[in-house]
Scaffold this motif. Structure first.
Motif, short mmCIF file in Angstrom:
data_model
loop_
_atom_site.label_atom_id
_atom_site.label_comp_id
_atom_site.label_asym_id
_atom_site.label_seq_id
_atom_site.Cartn_x
_atom_site.Cartn_y
_atom_site.Cartn_z
N LYS A 246 16.65 -54.42 33.02
CA LYS A 246 16.81 -54.49 31.56
C LYS A 246 17.66 -53.33 31.07
O LYS A 246 17.29 -52.62 30.12
CB LYS A 246 15.46 -54.55 30.86
N GLN B 262 13.98 -51.15 19.79
CA GLN B 262 14.01 -52.18 20.82
C GLN B 262 15.15 -51.96 21.80
O GLN B 262 15.14 -52.54 22.88
CB GLN B 262 14.13 -53.54 20.16
N TYR C 278 16.81 -52.16 27.16
CA TYR C 278 16.15 -53.00 26.15
C TYR C 278 14.78 -53.42 26.65
O TYR C 278 14.46 -53.35 27.84
CB TYR C 278 17.01 -54.23 25.82
N GLU C 279 13.96 -53.84 25.71
CA GLU C 279 12.58 -54.21 26.04
C GLU C 279 12.35 -55.72 26.01
O GLU C 279 11.63 -56.27 26.83
CB GLU C 279 11.63 -53.51 25.07
N ASN C 280 12.97 -56.36 25.05
CA ASN C 280 12.70 -57.78 24.81
C ASN C 280 13.52 -58.66 25.75
O ASN C 280 14.74 -58.73 25.64
CB ASN C 280 13.04 -58.11 23.35
N THR C 281 12.85 -59.33 26.67
CA THR C 281 13.57 -60.15 27.64
C THR C 281 14.18 -61.40 27.01
O THR C 281 14.92 -62.13 27.66
CB THR C 281 12.64 -60.56 28.80
N LYS D 16 17.30 -48.76 23.49
CA LYS D 16 17.39 -47.31 23.64
C LYS D 16 18.72 -46.94 24.25
O LYS D 16 19.08 -47.49 25.31
CB LYS D 16 16.23 -46.79 24.48
N GLN E 9 10.17 -49.29 15.47
CA GLN E 9 10.12 -49.53 16.91
C GLN E 9 11.53 -49.78 17.43
O GLN E 9 12.20 -50.69 16.99
CB GLN E 9 9.24 -50.74 17.19
#
Lengths: 116, 110
Positions: free
Chosen positions: B71, B3, B25-28, B5, B1
């Motif tokens: 993000k 996290q 990014y995905e994770n805040t 890009k 996965q």
């Protein structure tokens, strides 16, 4: 001030064998992190050791293991090598990990492992 | 996965031009965003890093722009030089866990 030293620089192994790679951090650094770098996947986090304890672990199979000695030198071991394990293995040393900032987080030049 | 890009995969720029590399990014929970430069046969070396409480940071010809709500963050290399030809990685960390983008191979043509 010496940098991060990784040995050996190049390694060729046969499928099914095991391999041990070494990382000597910058003097005074207590954290050592390991990464696998491949053209397709980029840099993937393997694990981090701090004061001889594994503190973080990435999503790799149990064939990948590591340890850290009291002088902060670290080794990583890969057992039952597969062709897909061919990669550049990098270690990074720092005083206390990336949480203390990237300006003291230093990579070595890596060990290029080829599995045939 | 993945996290983080990163795009583009490769980039060709003329000498003196501006190189722009983007990351999302995905994770805040990520709270630290470094950029690394890697030459062949060498490990990644830190270029510049930013925390999410600022929207921009500049060091010499290198600038990070950061958009917390989207993000996304990007690296701008002004007055690109042939010596800047390398692979660039964005990264995002939370605590002692750092995740990297897939890398961008930059070629600066003379």
């Amino acid at each position: 001030k010496a940098g991060v030293t990784q040995t050996p620089r190049y390694l060729i192994k046969t499928r099914g064998q095991q391999v041990t790679l070494s990382c000597s951090p910058i003097s005074g650094h207590r954290s050592v992190s390991w990464y696998q770098q491949t053209p397709g996947q980029g840099l993937q986090f393997l694990f981090e050791y701090f004061s001889e304890t594994q503190r973080n672990k990435g999503n790799f199979p149990g064939r990948f293991s590591g340890r850290q000695f009291s002088n902060s030198r670290s080794e990583m071991n890969v057992s039952t090598l597969e062709l897909g394990d061919s990669a550049l293995y990098l270690c990074a040393s720092s005083l206390a990990g990336i949480s203390s900032g990237a300006y003291g987080y230093t990579f070595g030049s890596g060990t290029r492992l080829t599995v045939v | 996965q993945q996290q983080v890009k990163q795009s583009p995969q490769s980039l060709i720029v003329q000498k003196g031009g501006i190189s722009i590399i983007n990351c999302a990014y995905e994770n805040t929970a990520f709270d630290y965003f470094p950029w690394y430069q890697q030459f062949p046969g060498k490990g990644p070396a830190l270029l510049i890093a930013i925390r999410p409480d600022v929207s921009e940071k500049k060091e010499g010809r290198f600038t990070i722009s950061f958009n917390k709500s989207a993000k996304q963050f990007s690296l701008h290399i002004m007055d690109s030089q042939p010596g800047d030809s390398a692979t660039y990685f964005c990264a995002a960390s939370q605590g002692n866990d750092m995740r990297f983008g897939a890398g961008t191979r930059l070629t600066v043509k003379p």
